[in-house]
Design a protein around this motif. Structure first.
Motif, PDB file in Angstrom:
ATOM      1  N   VAL A  15       0.838  -1.202   0.000  1.00  0.00           N
ATOM      2  CA  VAL A  15       0.000   0.000   0.000  1.00  0.00           C
ATOM      3  C   VAL A  15       0.872   1.251   0.000  1.00  0.00           C
ATOM      4  O   VAL A  15       0.585   2.215  -0.720  1.00  0.00           O
ATOM      5  N   LYS A  16       1.928   1.247   0.770  1.00  0.00           N
ATOM      6  CA  LYS A  16       2.833   2.400   0.799  1.00  0.00           C
ATOM      7  C   LYS A  16       3.516   2.581  -0.558  1.00  0.00           C
ATOM      8  O   LYS A  16       3.642   3.703  -1.055  1.00  0.00           O
TER       9      LYS A  16
ATOM     10  N   ALA B  32       2.398   1.573  -3.498  1.00  0.00           N
ATOM     11  CA  ALA B  32       1.381   2.022  -4.456  1.00  0.00           C
ATOM     12  C   ALA B  32       1.063   3.504  -4.286  1.00  0.00           C
ATOM     13  O   ALA B  32       0.835   4.217  -5.271  1.00  0.00           O
ATOM     14  N   ALA B  33       1.060   3.988  -3.054  1.00  0.00           N
ATOM     15  CA  ALA B  33       0.786   5.416  -2.815  1.00  0.00           C
ATOM     16  C   ALA B  33       1.873   6.280  -3.446  1.00  0.00           C
ATOM     17  O   ALA B  33       1.575   7.290  -4.102  1.00  0.00           O
TER      18      ALA B  33
ATOM     19  N   GLU C 241      -1.170   8.960  -0.062  1.00  0.00           N
ATOM     20  CA  GLU C 241      -0.870   9.785  -1.237  1.00  0.00           C
ATOM     21  C   GLU C 241      -0.856  11.261  -0.867  1.00  0.00           C
ATOM     22  O   GLU C 241       0.012  12.018  -1.312  1.00  0.00           O
TER      23      GLU C 241
ATOM     24  N   GLN D 138      -4.268   3.917   1.060  1.00  0.00           N
ATOM     25  CA  GLN D 138      -3.429   4.399  -0.034  1.00  0.00           C
ATOM     26  C   GLN D 138      -3.702   5.865  -0.333  1.00  0.00           C
ATOM     27  O   GLN D 138      -2.777   6.665  -0.452  1.00  0.00           O
ATOM     28  N   GLU D 139      -4.965   6.234  -0.435  1.00  0.00           N
ATOM     29  CA  GLU D 139      -5.297   7.626  -0.734  1.00  0.00           C
ATOM     30  C   GLU D 139      -4.801   8.562   0.371  1.00  0.00           C
ATOM     31  O   GLU D 139      -4.264   9.644   0.100  1.00  0.00           O
TER      32      GLU D 139
END
Length: 176
Positions: free
Chosen positions: A11-12, A14-15, A158, A154-155
């Motif tokens: 997740v990190k 992907a962000a 971001e 994730q958002e």
């Protein structure tokens, strides 16, 4: 441009990829690399200072041999003038000289969760237990669970990365 992310958490990673994908051009392609980097703080950071320190430590370690290093750290904090315990997220970006910092949203933890965290448990396993799921931290995260998917981990991360990257993408900041 080579960007190291001080984490193996998908997740990190992907962000960070999402933030850099939004900025990437044909002239300046970005390669994001996962780097196992220790935070140097407790497994469950408590307080803004400790959480931010974890992000900064990861960023510095991830920058080695790369153009930029990005560190992300989630923690829990008491917030002045607000009741309860809050989920916090910090990001740091460094080129080895300058250091940018940004944070994600703060989300108040439900009191039963907060009590368990104050008793020494970690947020990830507590959320797994409360939700009856596994690896919540590698999926929607507490942010997704607490907002019923309005934002996910994730958002939220971001936004923290974008804030930390601001130092490097505009001329508004004085980098010395």
């Amino acid at each position: 441009m080579r960007v190291g992310v001080g984490s193996r958490n998908p997740v990190k990673i992907a962000a960070v990829e999402a933030v850099f994908d939004a900025r990437e051009t044909q002239v300046d392609p970005v390669v994001v690399e996962s780097v196992g980097a220790e935070s140097g703080v407790a497994e469950q950071p408590f307080g803004e200072r400790e959480t931010l320190a974890g992000a900064e430590n990861r960023a510095r370690r991830a920058a080695a041999g790369r153009d930029l290093g990005v560190g992300l750290e989630g923690g829990v904090s008491e917030v002045a003038d607000a009741d309860g315990l809050y989920l916090t997220m910090w990001a740091a970006v460094t080129d080895g000289e300058s250091l940018g910092r940004g944070s994600g949203p703060r989300l108040q933890l439900p009191e039963p969760v907060a009590l368990r965290i104050r008793d020494g448990e970690e947020l990830g396993p507590v959320m797994d237990d409360v939700l009856g799921e596994s690896d919540v931290a590698k999926k929607q995260g507490a942010a997704g669970a607490l907002t019923d998917g309005i934002i996910d981990r994730q958002e939220a991360l971001e936004h923290a990365v974008a804030g930390a990257l601001a130092l490097f993408v505009t001329d508004v900041y004085d980098r010395e």
